[in-house]
Design a protein around this motif. Structure first.
Motif, PDB file in Angstrom:
ATOM      1  N   LEU A 198       0.828  -1.210   0.000  1.00 54.80           N
ATOM      2  CA  LEU A 198       0.000   0.000   0.000  1.00 54.80           C
ATOM      3  C   LEU A 198       0.860   1.256   0.000  1.00 54.80           C
ATOM      4  CD1 LEU A 198      -2.725   1.364   0.127  1.00 54.80           C
ATOM      5  CD2 LEU A 198      -2.685   1.126   2.618  1.00 54.80           C
ATOM      6  N   ARG A 199       1.907   1.273   0.817  1.00 51.70           N
ATOM      7  CA  ARG A 199       2.781   2.445   0.857  1.00 51.70           C
ATOM      8  C   ARG A 199       3.453   2.667  -0.490  1.00 51.70           C
ATOM      9  NH1 ARG A 199       7.537   2.560   5.147  1.00 51.70           N
ATOM     10  NH2 ARG A 199       5.755   2.101   6.511  1.00 51.70           N
ATOM     11  N   ALA A 200       3.858   1.597  -1.141  1.00 50.32           N
ATOM     12  CA  ALA A 200       4.505   1.727  -2.440  1.00 50.32           C
ATOM     13  C   ALA A 200       3.538   2.313  -3.470  1.00 50.32           C
ATOM     14  CB  ALA A 200       5.012   0.365  -2.913  1.00 50.32           C
ATOM     15  N   VAL A 201       2.305   1.837  -3.455  1.00 51.05           N
ATOM     16  CA  VAL A 201       1.298   2.367  -4.379  1.00 51.05           C
ATOM     17  C   VAL A 201       1.017   3.837  -4.088  1.00 51.05           C
ATOM     18  CG1 VAL A 201      -1.153   2.246  -5.015  1.00 51.05           C
ATOM     19  CG2 VAL A 201       0.210   0.151  -4.873  1.00 51.05           C
ATOM     20  N   LEU A 202       0.869   4.172  -2.814  1.00 52.55           N
ATOM     21  CA  LEU A 202       0.625   5.566  -2.440  1.00 52.55           C
ATOM     22  C   LEU A 202       1.789   6.462  -2.841  1.00 52.55           C
ATOM     23  CD1 LEU A 202      -1.028   5.161   1.084  1.00 52.55           C
ATOM     24  CD2 LEU A 202      -2.135   5.788  -1.074  1.00 52.55           C
ATOM     25  N   ALA A 203       3.007   5.942  -2.742  1.00 52.19           N
ATOM     26  CA  ALA A 203       4.184   6.723  -3.127  1.00 52.19           C
ATOM     27  C   ALA A 203       4.160   7.050  -4.616  1.00 52.19           C
ATOM     28  CB  ALA A 203       5.456   5.958  -2.773  1.00 52.19           C
TER      29      ALA A 203
END
Length: 248
Positions: A198-203
């Motif tokens: 999720l953090r990677a996608v949000l980044a």
């Protein structure tokens, strides 16, 4: 496709690959395939980040990683960021702002922007446990924005140069397809390491948002895109990705 890939490598890195096609179609393919070139840039930056077992602390490793990215790209994107900052910061009409951007020197706006971007990149990498994975995602995302900067409806600010060659050549559908692929790759990388899917996608999404906002502002102020605008967008997206991935 091969011609576009070779041109992308030769345009975006110092890797000694001879471009076999330099026409508008090859240039369009080169910009669309730019995220693939991000893997080369990210891999070069990841090498010093993996030197922890040799006793090197996170901060010097991060500095070496950012230096590696600058080296393998001839610092062209950083130069574009500084030039765009000087052009927009001048507050002058489009023609005069473009003239400021073409100068060989760097003004105060460019110096400050460049320093802030580099400091943010170094600090973010030093604070990220899986920095090697983070820099791979960031390098790919940084080059994804080129597809959006070259999409249909985006004009060139000058009659010549890279902007005139590639502006408006990529369909929104193609840019979306490239984005979906990058998001999937980022999620898989984030899940495989300690970054989180999720953090990677949000980044990636945050980086795109920042880059698109700057693209909109730059095209309104300058009348279109230039090679400097492309370089600035790459650095802004790369920096944003690293900052988001460094958050706990």
């Amino acid at each position: 496709m091969i011609a576009g890939l070779r041109l992308s490598v030769s345009l975006l890195t110092i890797v000694p690959v001879r471009a076999t096609g330099t026409g508008r179609d090859a240039a369009r393919q080169a910009m669309l395939l730019a995220p693939v070139i991000g893997l080369i840039v990210g891999a070069a930056a990841a090498i010093p980040l993996l030197l922890g077992p040799l006793g090197l602390d996170p901060l010097p490793r991060a500095v070496l990683a950012v230096a590696a990215m600058a080296l393998i790209t001839r610092a062209l994107h950083l130069d574009g960021l500084a030039d765009l900052a000087d052009g927009l910061g001048s507050g002058r009409p489009p023609e005069e702002a473009l003239a400021v951007m073409k100068r060989s020197d760097i003004g105060p706006f460019g110096v400050v922007t460049l320093l802030l971007a580099l400091l943010l990149q170094v600090a973010a990498l030093a604070a990220t446990p899986d920095a090697a994975a983070a820099v791979l995602i960031a390098a790919v995302t940084g080059r994804l924005v080129l597809a959006w900067a070259c999409r249909s409806g985006v004009a060139s600010a000058r009659p010549g140069g890279l902007g005139a060659l590639v502006a408006g050549t990529i369909s929104t559908r193609a840019a979306l397809a490239a984005t979906v692929l990058v998001l999937m790759a980022a999620a898989a990388t984030g899940a495989a390491f300690d970054l989180g899917a999720l953090r990677a996608v949000l980044a990636v999404l945050a980086a795109l948002a920042v880059a698109l906002l700057m693209l909109r502002h730059a095209t309104r102020r300058l009348g279109g895109v230039t090679g400097d605008v492309f370089g600035a967008l790459v650095e802004l997206a790369t920096t944003t990705t690293l900052v988001v991935l460094s958050t706990a």
